[in-house]
Every structure is written in C-alpha cells, then in structure tokens.
Motif scaffolding. Structure first.
Motif, mmCIF file in Angstrom:
data_model
loop_
_atom_site.group_PDB
_atom_site.id
_atom_site.type_symbol
_atom_site.label_atom_id
_atom_site.label_comp_id
_atom_site.label_asym_id
_atom_site.label_seq_id
_atom_site.Cartn_x
_atom_site.Cartn_y
_atom_site.Cartn_z
ATOM 1 N N PHE A 298 0.830 -1.206 0.000
ATOM 2 C CA PHE A 298 0.000 0.000 0.000
ATOM 3 C C PHE A 298 0.868 1.261 0.000
ATOM 4 C CE2 PHE A 298 -2.008 3.471 2.288
ATOM 5 C CZ PHE A 298 -3.236 3.587 1.663
ATOM 6 N N GLY A 299 1.894 1.292 0.865
ATOM 7 C CA GLY A 299 2.728 2.482 0.993
ATOM 8 C C GLY A 299 3.491 2.820 -0.266
ATOM 9 N N LEU A 300 4.094 1.802 -0.902
ATOM 10 C CA LEU A 300 4.855 2.074 -2.113
ATOM 11 C C LEU A 300 3.949 2.391 -3.291
ATOM 12 C CD1 LEU A 300 7.167 0.999 -0.332
ATOM 13 C CD2 LEU A 300 8.161 0.008 -2.400
ATOM 14 N N ALA A 301 2.741 1.820 -3.304
ATOM 15 C CA ALA A 301 1.778 2.170 -4.355
ATOM 16 C C ALA A 301 1.386 3.639 -4.244
ATOM 17 C CB ALA A 301 0.547 1.275 -4.256
ATOM 18 N N LYS A 302 1.125 4.104 -3.025
ATOM 19 C CA LYS A 302 0.795 5.508 -2.815
ATOM 20 C C LYS A 302 1.967 6.410 -3.197
ATOM 21 C CE LYS A 302 -2.091 7.509 -1.430
ATOM 22 N NZ LYS A 302 -3.107 8.237 -2.240
ATOM 23 N N LEU A 303 3.185 5.963 -2.901
ATOM 24 C CA LEU A 303 4.373 6.726 -3.263
ATOM 25 C C LEU A 303 4.474 6.902 -4.778
ATOM 26 C CD1 LEU A 303 6.925 8.051 -2.037
ATOM 27 C CD2 LEU A 303 8.109 5.883 -2.410
ATOM 28 N N ALA A 304 3.986 5.912 -5.517
ATOM 29 C CA ALA A 304 4.012 5.985 -6.978
ATOM 30 C C ALA A 304 2.846 6.786 -7.545
ATOM 31 C CB ALA A 304 3.995 4.575 -7.568
ATOM 32 N N GLY A 305 1.947 7.258 -6.680
ATOM 33 C CA GLY A 305 0.843 8.087 -7.155
ATOM 34 C C GLY A 305 -0.475 7.366 -7.279
ATOM 35 N N ALA A 306 -0.604 6.183 -6.684
ATOM 36 C CA ALA A 306 -1.859 5.424 -6.796
ATOM 37 C C ALA A 306 -2.966 6.101 -5.991
ATOM 38 C CB ALA A 306 -1.659 3.998 -6.282
ATOM 39 N N ARG A 307 -4.188 5.916 -6.438
ATOM 40 C CA ARG A 307 -5.340 6.371 -5.674
ATOM 41 C C ARG A 307 -5.488 5.498 -4.430
ATOM 42 N NH1 ARG A 307 -8.743 9.532 -9.088
ATOM 43 N NH2 ARG A 307 -7.877 9.632 -11.193
ATOM 44 N N TRP A 308 -6.253 5.989 -3.450
ATOM 45 C CA TRP A 308 -6.440 5.233 -2.217
ATOM 46 C C TRP A 308 -7.047 3.859 -2.497
ATOM 47 C CZ3 TRP A 308 -4.415 6.603 2.342
ATOM 48 C CH2 TRP A 308 -4.028 7.935 2.526
ATOM 49 N N THR A 309 -8.020 3.819 -3.410
ATOM 50 C CA THR A 309 -8.670 2.530 -3.698
ATOM 51 C C THR A 309 -7.713 1.561 -4.381
ATOM 52 O OG1 THR A 309 -9.538 3.579 -5.712
ATOM 53 C CG2 THR A 309 -11.021 3.445 -3.812
ATOM 54 N N SER A 310 -6.913 2.073 -5.320
ATOM 55 C CA SER A 310 -5.966 1.211 -6.037
ATOM 56 C C SER A 310 -4.920 0.660 -5.082
ATOM 57 C CB SER A 310 -5.277 2.002 -7.156
ATOM 58 O OG SER A 310 -6.215 2.649 -7.985
ATOM 59 N N ALA A 311 -4.352 1.557 -4.265
ATOM 60 C CA ALA A 311 -3.347 1.120 -3.293
ATOM 61 C C ALA A 311 -3.947 0.164 -2.274
ATOM 62 C CB ALA A 311 -2.743 2.339 -2.596
#
Length: 433
Positions: A298-311
């Motif tokens: 979740f954390g690295l997905a958000k770091l890459a710019g993912a939306r909350w739902t995607s992460a």
C-alpha cells in the motif's frame, strides 16, 4: 488510406517493387520520394498499421481497456514498446530526423502523384503481444536490462565513433543484425520479423493478384523475407496463423509450479488460520503476514501516485500474491487504477519528449513523468510489487523474531506453525472420513 483488400482491381497482371529503408535516415526519405515520383505506381504500400498511421497523423491512440490488464502482461508489453520507441526516437535525434519519416514521405509522395496508399503491416499491439509471449522469462529480463542500458547510454554519441546511417539499408549489414537478434531470441524474432514478413507479403500478393503495380516501402530488415515470399507465394503460411493473441504454453512447467505453489501456500494459510482459532499466537502470525505485506504494498503504491482505492486493493491481496509467481499485487492495483484514468500509446511520445530534456533536474523530471498516465500506471504496478517483495523477504527477520520471543525464538514459532497446520489437516481428515 486503404486496406489492401479494399482497393479496386487493376488492369492486367500486377507487379511489386520492394524498397528497403532505414526508419531514421534522411537519405532513405529522399530515395522514397524520388522512387515514387519516377515510378508513379498504382499503389504505395507502407509498413504501417491503422493505429500507427493514425498516431502519425496526430490522432488520439486507442485507450488500454482495464479488462486487458489481467488477461496478460499488457503493462509489460507497453513497457517494452515504450523502450523500443525511446531508443528509436533517440536514434532519430542523433541523426536529426523524425523516426518513421520514410513512411510519412511515402504517404505524402503517393498523394502528390495520385497513387493509392495501402497500410499492409500487422497491428502493432498484436505484434508486441505475440513478441512478448514468444520470449522466455530470461530473454525478457535480458531485453529489458539491455534496453535500459541503451536508454541511459544512447543520448550522446561517442565523438570517436564512426557510424554511417546508410549502412542500415545495406543488405549484408541488416542480415547480420537480424541474425544477431535471432540468436538472442528465436521466438521473439519469429514474431517481430518472420511473421510480419509473411503478413506483409500476403497483403502485397493480394494487391499484385488484383492487377496493381505496387511500390512497397518497408524497413530494410524485412526486404529479403518479403521478396522471398513474393517469388514463392506458395510458401506463405496461412493468414490465420499470423494473427490473433499468442497465449503461450498453457501447461508450461513454470505455470504448473506456480499453480502448485499458490495452492500449497493458500492451503497452508487456511490450515494456519484454523489452528489460530485454538492458538492465538498462530492467529497473530497470520495477521502479521497480512498486515506487513499490505502496509508495504500500500505504501509504495501511494508513493508511486496510486489512488487510495488502487493502493488499498494492492495491499489487500499482497499477502497471497507475494508467494504466487503467476500473480502480483501490482496487477490488481493497476487494474483498479485504470478504472479512473486512460492509458494509450500516445503517452509514449510524451514520455520520449520528457526524457529527451537533459536540463530538467531528475526530481522534477520524475514528477513530470508521473503525471503521464502510462508511466504512473507502470510505476504503480512496479512499486506495489516491490513493496510486497520487500515485506516477504523482511518478514522472517523483522516480525517473526518479535513474535517468537513469546515462545522462545523463531525456531519454536516455526515448529508451532507447522504443528498447527498439521493438527488442522488431521482434524479435516477425521471430519471428512
């Protein structure tokens, strides 16, 4: 602009003249113009498909459908396509000519002399899909690595290096280059070169049989193969073998191993969860694995710019996909991300422009690239997977020692997990028998 099957029948017996070009050569552009002006053929056939032609005309490319993401390695195919495109674009910068200028020159010259234009190449997305599917796992790793090196090193030519672009249209040089690639990946060469030779030859034979005098403008690497088929059309493979999606080996050893491994881990976690009902420590182990993987993914997905739902989706499935080589949490995060954004081939041109800017600081460049949907999608997929991998490797060294301190160490907690799973299995056997 016409498909070869849409043109009216010509008069008498047709002919085909194949002109081999280098896609980043100003000399090739001039040769194309002069040849068309001199021959004034009925039809100029170009090595383009509908999608690439529309892209050259500045039209919006087709979006990537969300459902495509889980049907195959679509994101990685886009990544390979982008890398190949980038290398060609930098070659074009080096020789001060737009990649594909030879094809655009052929189209413009044909329209100037009143010749019809036929698009005779196979759909690029189909070619890339079949190319990717035909390559082995290690060939893919090597290709991505070498293309990454090319992306880093191709920018500034060595001042001492002598390179004549006209050699790229020389038959012997091109043949040597093709054979080198064939040694690197026989399957990839078949999809990228041999199948397209046959596909284009099919289209040209149709035009010739319809009575048209045709000038075919193709990359020099395809000329010999196409001319061989034109001289011996009976050797052409059936068209149905050259189109469609390549699924690869359905029952490869790698896939069987992946399925068995996934089933084994899923069964183990189920048995561990059952044991955790009777032993709270085992339930803590299961919960820790779930949360540790989920937080990192979740954390690295958000770091890459993912939306909350995607992460969130990537984090939620990371506990299982991290131990399954056939799945990855990034695929699921990317699938959800595509529900909210559109990715298409035109993003590649935008990325090439950004990467050609050598003055922008690296941090600013990365930020600008993350604003491009394709790059952000690739980053989300990759970073979600990396997060899960980091968590999986770190779990035995970070979390298990903490939990193991309650029972005397990691070895004890490992024995407890195995014994708990075995007890759950015995319970299931007794229940079912």
């Amino acid at each position: 602009m016409s498909d070869s099957a849409e043109l009216d029948a010509g008069d008498g017996e047709g002919s085909v003249h194949v002109l081999g070009t280098a896609h980043v050569s100003a000399d090739s552009v001039e040769e194309v113009r002069e040849t068309i002006d001199e021959e004034r053929p009925d039809v100029v056939a170009v090595e383009l498909d509908e999608g690439r032609y529309r892209q050259m005309q500045g039209e919006v490319a087709q979006d990537l459908e969300p459902s495509d993401l889980l049907e195959g390695n679509t994101v990685f195919q886009f990544l390979a396509y982008w890398m190949l495109s980038y290398v060609q674009a930098r070659m074009g910068d080096r020789f001060d000519i737009e990649p594909g200028a030879d094809m655009q020159a052929a189209i413009d010259a044909a329209e100037a002399v009143g010749s019809e234009v036929a698009l005779v190449d196979r759909d690029i997305q189909m070619t890339i899909q079949r190319f990717w599917a035909r390559m082995s796992f290690f060939e893919k790793l090597r290709m991505v690595w070498e293309l990454c090196l090319a992306m880093v090193g191709i920018g500034e030519p060595d001042e001492d290096e002598e390179f004549d672009i006209s050699e790229m249209t020389d038959g012997d040089v091109v043949t040597a280059m093709m054979e080198e690639f064939r040694q690197f990946s026989p399957g990839g060469a078949e999809a990228l070169i041999d199948e397209r030779d046959a596909f284009i030859a099919h289209r040209l034979v149709q035009l010739r049989d319809a009575g048209h005098d045709v000038l075919a403008v193709v990359g020099a690497g395809h000329r010999a193969g196409i001319e061989e088929y034109l001289d011996h059309p009976e050797r052409l493979p059936p068209m149905e073998e050259l189109v469609g999606t390549e699924s690869g080996s359905r029952f490869s050893l790698f896939k069987i191993f992946g399925y068995v491994m996934a089933l084994g881990f899923l069964s183990f976690f189920f048995l561990l969860f059952m044991a955790g009902v009777r032993n709270s420590l085992l339930l803590e182990v299961f919960a820790a694995w779930f949360l540790f993987n989920g937080i990192f993914a979740f954390g690295l997905a958000k770091l890459a710019g993912a939306r909350w739902t995607s992460a969130g989706v990537g984090g939620a499935v990371a506990w299982l996909t991290s131990v399954n080589p056939l799945l990855a949490p990034g695929w699921f995060a990317g699938y959800v991300e595509l529900k909210y954004t559109s990715v298409n081939v035109s993003d590649i041109a935008t990325l090439n422009e950004l990467m050609s800017d050598e003055e922008t600081p690296l941090g600013d460049l990365l930020s600008q690239m993350l604003d491009v949907p394709l790059f952000r999608l690739i980053a989300i997929v990759a970073m979600t997977n990396i997060g899960s991998m980091i968590a999986s490797f770190a779990f035995p060294f970070v979390i298990l020692p903490l939990l193991g301190s309650q029972v005397g160490g990691v070895a004890e907690i490992t024995d407890l997990m195995i014994q708990g799973a075995q007890n759950s299995a015995d319970l299931l056997v007794r229940t079912l028998t």
